[in-house]
Design a protein around this motif. Structure first.
Motif, PDB file in Angstrom:
ATOM      1  N   ALA A  80       0.726  -1.111  -0.065  1.00  0.00           N
ATOM      2  CA  ALA A  80      -0.215  -0.055  -0.013  1.00  0.00           C
ATOM      3  C   ALA A  80       0.767   1.146  -0.080  1.00  0.00           C
ATOM      4  O   ALA A  80       0.543   2.205  -0.707  1.00  0.00           O
ATOM      5  N   VAL A  81       2.065   1.272   0.753  1.00  0.00           N
ATOM      6  CA  VAL A  81       2.844   2.392   0.691  1.00  0.00           C
ATOM      7  C   VAL A  81       3.533   2.584  -0.472  1.00  0.00           C
ATOM      8  O   VAL A  81       3.740   3.648  -0.987  1.00  0.00           O
ATOM      9  N   ALA A  82       4.109   1.557  -1.198  1.00  0.00           N
ATOM     10  CA  ALA A  82       4.624   1.494  -2.403  1.00  0.00           C
ATOM     11  C   ALA A  82       3.838   2.070  -3.473  1.00  0.00           C
ATOM     12  O   ALA A  82       3.902   3.015  -4.299  1.00  0.00           O
ATOM     13  N   ASP A  91       4.493   5.596  -5.509  1.00  0.00           N
ATOM     14  CA  ASP A  91       4.264   5.552  -7.017  1.00  0.00           C
ATOM     15  C   ASP A  91       3.272   6.557  -7.683  1.00  0.00           C
ATOM     16  O   ASP A  91       3.619   6.948  -8.616  1.00  0.00           O
ATOM     17  N   ALA A  92       2.026   6.610  -6.916  1.00  0.00           N
ATOM     18  CA  ALA A  92       1.014   7.733  -7.823  1.00  0.00           C
ATOM     19  C   ALA A  92       1.652   9.145  -7.569  1.00  0.00           C
ATOM     20  O   ALA A  92       1.293   9.915  -8.433  1.00  0.00           O
ATOM     21  N   GLU A  93       2.466   9.650  -6.733  1.00  0.00           N
ATOM     22  CA  GLU A  93       3.133  10.885  -6.572  1.00  0.00           C
ATOM     23  C   GLU A  93       4.676  10.763  -6.434  1.00  0.00           C
ATOM     24  O   GLU A  93       4.901  10.988  -5.081  1.00  0.00           O
ATOM     25  N   ASP A  94       5.364  10.379  -7.248  1.00  0.00           N
ATOM     26  CA  ASP A  94       6.788  10.235  -7.065  1.00  0.00           C
ATOM     27  C   ASP A  94       7.651  11.463  -7.081  1.00  0.00           C
ATOM     28  O   ASP A  94       7.588  12.015  -8.093  1.00  0.00           O
ATOM     29  N   GLY A 153      16.107  15.316  -0.330  1.00  0.00           N
ATOM     30  CA  GLY A 153      15.712  16.063   0.849  1.00  0.00           C
ATOM     31  C   GLY A 153      14.784  15.176   2.015  1.00  0.00           C
ATOM     32  O   GLY A 153      14.453  14.012   1.589  1.00  0.00           O
ATOM     33  N   GLY A 154      14.265  15.636   2.885  1.00  0.00           N
ATOM     34  CA  GLY A 154      13.459  14.924   3.789  1.00  0.00           C
ATOM     35  C   GLY A 154      14.060  13.992   4.689  1.00  0.00           C
ATOM     36  O   GLY A 154      15.289  14.233   4.942  1.00  0.00           O
ATOM     37  N   VAL A 155      13.340  13.465   5.761  1.00  0.00           N
ATOM     38  CA  VAL A 155      13.912  12.632   6.619  1.00  0.00           C
ATOM     39  C   VAL A 155      13.954  11.112   6.090  1.00  0.00           C
ATOM     40  O   VAL A 155      13.182  10.446   5.865  1.00  0.00           O
ATOM     41  N   SER A 156      15.421  10.667   5.816  1.00  0.00           N
ATOM     42  CA  SER A 156      15.548   9.427   5.197  1.00  0.00           C
ATOM     43  C   SER A 156      15.601   8.231   6.369  1.00  0.00           C
ATOM     44  O   SER A 156      15.910   8.324   7.542  1.00  0.00           O
ATOM     45  N   CYS A 157      14.522   7.329   6.157  1.00  0.00           N
ATOM     46  CA  CYS A 157      14.408   6.279   7.124  1.00  0.00           C
ATOM     47  C   CYS A 157      14.066   4.808   6.389  1.00  0.00           C
ATOM     48  O   CYS A 157      12.749   4.571   6.446  1.00  0.00           O
ATOM     49  N   PRO A 168      10.203   5.980   1.649  1.00  0.00           N
ATOM     50  CA  PRO A 168       9.169   6.846   1.403  1.00  0.00           C
ATOM     51  C   PRO A 168       9.126   8.375   2.098  1.00  0.00           C
ATOM     52  O   PRO A 168       8.417   9.305   1.781  1.00  0.00           O
ATOM     53  N   SER A 169       9.923   8.476   3.428  1.00  0.00           N
ATOM     54  CA  SER A 169       9.778   9.529   4.039  1.00  0.00           C
ATOM     55  C   SER A 169      10.827  10.456   3.778  1.00  0.00           C
ATOM     56  O   SER A 169      10.667  11.856   4.031  1.00  0.00           O
TER      57      SER A 169
END
Length: 370
Positions: A16-18, A22-25, A289-293, A87-88
């Motif tokens: 679901a996350v993937a 993918d819908a807004e890459d 950018g963003g928080v890599s996790c 994804p984060s």
């Protein structure tokens, strides 16, 4: 049976996350706003030309251009995979998108570290940092707000990350000791530091071919200190040592290895200034950018960076919650990541932090006379 049900539920959640990612890459938004994966493949060459213009790339002939285009296409697919696994954060086209992973590691990563030496440092080091109290630590802290961090630097095509990590830690420690922020020389360490780990003869500081921050601190103690960037400027190549002891502006009093404990890392960060750390840079080639996790990340350390702070809540829209993070100063220039910085998640419940807490060292500076 319960384990199988839990596994199926976990796989369904990951799918679901993937699908949501993918819908807004972010990769598509960055390269061609409003595009899709088919457009990216069909128009890869036009995207590549935009990349070439954006980052000022040039290639010697048509054959190399064609090869770099093929590498660029592969990295678009790789960035998409990274986006699904992390994804984060946002992943996409960076100035390294025309390099294969092997070229990237060889050119921009330079942390020389064996597992045996790592385990020895963490468990048996004579320089192990004492345990500090962790009660009352602030929720957020950033040495950039307190004047202890110099501008982002660029190591260029040289595996000298270890020297930038070491110099950054000493810059902060010198500021705490003297109240003066000096931009220190990495090139002195690249040219003059050939210290080896006593029990690891292959773990020697070797300029653009890599090194260790603790070796660098040991060298600086023996040499007497470090010159300024102005007096010993960076060239990004292995040159003849031109160290002038009369021009030392910062000296190492002592250094220690911090235990694998996030509370101790935060306490040492606040007490001693920015910390020299190792990290697994697997996701950094495509990081925007963003928080890599990431869901999956190895703990093999291959890059030396500088830990300058932490935050309590970096919003991660895909995971629908705030996520605490470390703030890392990199040495790839301001046109990488978040103006040269990287954020990676922290917290006792986070399993894959790319080894960010595995090799941490702190340094104290001596007062020097002008």
């Amino acid at each position: 049976m319960a384990h199988r049900v839990l596994l199926l539920l976990s796989l369904a959640a990951a799918a679901a996350v993937a699908a949501a990612v993918d819908a807004e890459d972010p990769l598509i938004r960055q390269v061609v706003p409003g595009g899709d994966e088919n457009d990216l493949e069909l128009n890869a060459e036009s995207h590549f030309l935009s990349f070439v213009q954006r980052f000022g790339k040039s290639y010697k002939d048509a054959e190399e251009h064609a090869y770099r285009l093929s590498v660029f296409k592969a990295n678009l697919r790789r960035a998409r995979r990274h986006q699904l696994l992390d994804p984060s954060a946002e992943h996409g086209v960076t100035k390294f998108s025309d390099l294969t992973p092997a070229e990237f590691r060889r050119t921009y990563l330079g942390l020389r570290k064996s597992r045996r030496a790592l385990l020895r440092e963490l468990g048996e080091s004579a320089n192990e940092a004492p345990v500090l109290p962790t009660d009352g630590l602030p929720d957020d802290f950033d040495w950039r707000d307190h004047g202890a961090v110099t501008p982002v630097k660029n190591q260029g095509s040289c595996g000298s990350c270890w020297s930038f990590s070491a110099s950054g830690a000493l810059e902060g420690a010198h500021y705490l000791a003297t109240g003066k922020l000096e931009v220190l020389s990495e090139q002195q360490m690249v040219d003059c530091d050939h210290v080896c780990d006593s029990s690891e003869p292959d773990s020697c500081d070797s300029g653009c071919n890599g090194g260790l921050m603790t070796n660098a601190f040991s060298y600086l103690q023996k040499a007497g200190g470090l010159e300024s960037e102005k007096d010993y400027p960076y060239t990004g190549s292995d040159d003849k040592c031109k160290f002038d002891k009369s021009k030392i502006v910062a000296s190492v009093q002592n250094f220690s290895v911090v235990s694998v404990d996030e509370g101790q890392i935060a306490a040492n960060l606040i007490k001693h200034g920015p910390l020299a750390i190792g990290i697994n840079a697997a996701y950094m080639q495509t990081y925007i950018g963003g928080v890599s996790c990431p869901y999956i990340c190895g703990r093999t350390l291959d890059h030396g960076v500088l830990l300058v702070g932490y935050g309590a809540a970096g919003f991660a829209p895909i995971r629908l919650k705030d996520k605490p993070y470390w703030i890392i100063k990199n040495s790839w220039g301001e046109n990488w990541g978040e103006n040269g910085y990287y954020k990676i998640c922290r917290g006792s419940n986070v399993r894959n932090k790319c080894g960010v807490d595995s090799m941490v060292s702190t340094v104290s500076a001596a007062h020097t006379s002008e």
